[in-house]
Design an enzyme around this catalytic site. Structure first.
Site, PDB file in Angstrom:
ATOM      1  N   HIS A  94       5.799  -8.590 -15.871  1.00 54.58           N
ATOM      2  CA  HIS A  94       6.671  -7.486 -15.454  1.00 54.58           C
ATOM      3  C   HIS A  94       7.924  -8.056 -14.790  1.00 54.58           C
ATOM      4  O   HIS A  94       7.850  -9.035 -14.040  1.00 54.58           O
ATOM      5  CB  HIS A  94       5.919  -6.559 -14.486  1.00 54.58           C
ATOM      6  N   GLU A 163      10.701  -3.746 -22.024  1.00 56.62           N
ATOM      7  CA  GLU A 163      11.219  -3.069 -20.836  1.00 56.62           C
ATOM      8  C   GLU A 163      12.559  -3.694 -20.455  1.00 56.62           C
ATOM      9  O   GLU A 163      12.589  -4.705 -19.723  1.00 56.62           O
ATOM     10  CB  GLU A 163      10.259  -3.238 -19.662  1.00 56.62           C
ATOM     11  N   SER A 202      12.188   4.043 -17.214  1.00 63.83           N
ATOM     12  CA  SER A 202      12.671   5.397 -16.906  1.00 63.83           C
ATOM     13  C   SER A 202      12.178   6.482 -17.856  1.00 63.83           C
ATOM     14  O   SER A 202      12.875   7.482 -18.052  1.00 63.83           O
ATOM     15  CB  SER A 202      14.204   5.413 -16.853  1.00 63.83           C
ATOM     16  N   GLY A 223       6.406   4.003 -15.183  1.00 65.29           N
ATOM     17  CA  GLY A 223       6.297   3.685 -13.758  1.00 65.29           C
ATOM     18  C   GLY A 223       6.391   4.944 -12.915  1.00 65.29           C
ATOM     19  O   GLY A 223       5.431   5.707 -12.786  1.00 65.29           O
TER      20      GLY A 223
HETATM   21  C1  PEP Z   1       7.754  -0.040 -14.978  1.00 69.71           C
HETATM   22  O1  PEP Z   1       7.596  -0.295 -13.793  1.00 69.71           O
HETATM   23  O2  PEP Z   1       7.175  -0.720 -15.838  1.00 69.71           O
HETATM   24  C2  PEP Z   1       8.605   1.077 -15.351  1.00 69.71           C
HETATM   25  C3  PEP Z   1       8.845   1.286 -16.608  1.00 69.71           C
HETATM   26  O3  PEP Z   1       9.114   1.832 -14.318  1.00 69.71           O
HETATM   27  P1  PEP Z   1       9.956   3.202 -14.451  1.00 69.71           P
HETATM   28  O4  PEP Z   1       9.246   4.075 -15.448  1.00 69.71           O
HETATM   29  O5  PEP Z   1       9.919   3.771 -13.072  1.00 69.71           O
HETATM   30  O6  PEP Z   1      11.319   2.831 -14.914  1.00 69.71           O
END
Ligand code: PEP
Length: 241
Positions: A94, A163, A202, A223
């Protein structure tokens, strides 16, 4: 489709009650073919395991130590220990951990130890904003994949979560046409069957209607929105509506 909830460093024993709605939803027809995986902080894995006893929701951890053995590593847990308390998955690579110094070689060792412990791996890759601006996205992803999966032959227990770092927690998401190209690019890195590919960054009940149109995507890593049961359920429902 897989819907992975990353609770990050949030949640306490009281938050377990918020899962009742999700458990009910997981037993309804509305879930369709959605597979739910919750990745709470390590402190809650055992309680989530008990809570999910009579349903099909699975559990993952958010990181692990790279060693297969017990040892003097204060503050850490390894994949065997996570498996023993009920985790079947682990998120590795991550960007929030890469930012703290985890490099591709260390992530590779962690992935190997997770596979040895029979955990499925959600392997996160993604470029930063400055890398994107310098058109380095593909070379960054290639390096993360090549080093991260070095000498790992069997990839059936690996999911790749694309991501983009600039998208995590910012409310900004890539355009569908760019995401589709990246999914295609990631798939092209594998001979034969490619690992399943998730998108993370997001994802919320507002943008899921666009994101669900992306071809060849196998699910989402969520997330912030996953910490709210209603939003998480909405994302799954909208994916199939
Ligand atoms: C994550 O932490 O892997 C993530 C995608 O966070 P968010 O959805 O808050 O952007």
């Amino acid at each position: 489709m897989y819907f992975v909830a990353n609770w990050k460093m949030f949640g306490n024993l009281k938050s377990i009650n918020t899962l009742d709605k999700v458990i009910k939803f997981s037993k309804s027809k509305e879930i369709k073919k959605g597979r739910l995986i919750y990745c709470p902080p390590n402190t809650l894995i055992g309680s989530f395991y008990k809570k999910f006893q009579n349903c099909l929701i699975d559990i993952g951890a958010q990181n692990c130590h790279e060693s297969d053995h017990y040892g003097s590593h204060t503050g850490f847990v390894n994949s065997k220990m996570l498996k023993s308390v009920g985790a079947n998955y682990v998120i590795l690579g991550h960007s929030e951990n890469r930012k703290k110094g985890e490099n591709d070689k260390l992530i590779n060792l962690k992935i190997k130890s997770a596979i040895n412990a029979k955990l499925k791996v959600i392997f996160c890759i993604g470029e930063t904003l400055s890398e994107k601006k310098k058109s380095k996205t593909k070379s960054i992803l290639s390096k993360q994949i090549n080093v991260g999966l070095n000498k790992i032959k069997k990839k059936s227990n690996i999911f790749i979560a694309y991501e983009p770092v600039w998208s995590i927690g910012t409310g900004k998401i890539p355009k569908n046409k760019d995401l589709e190209k990246i999914v295609q690019f990631i798939k092209s890195k594998f001979k034969g069957k490619s690992p399943k590919i998730l998108y993370g960054g997001s994802v919320n009940p507002q943008n899921i209607n666009d994101l669900k149109k992306i071809n060849n995507l196998d699910g989402f890593l969520i997330g912030g929105a996953s910490q709210n049961a209603k939003k998480f359920i909405d994302i799954v429902k909208k994916t199939y509506s």
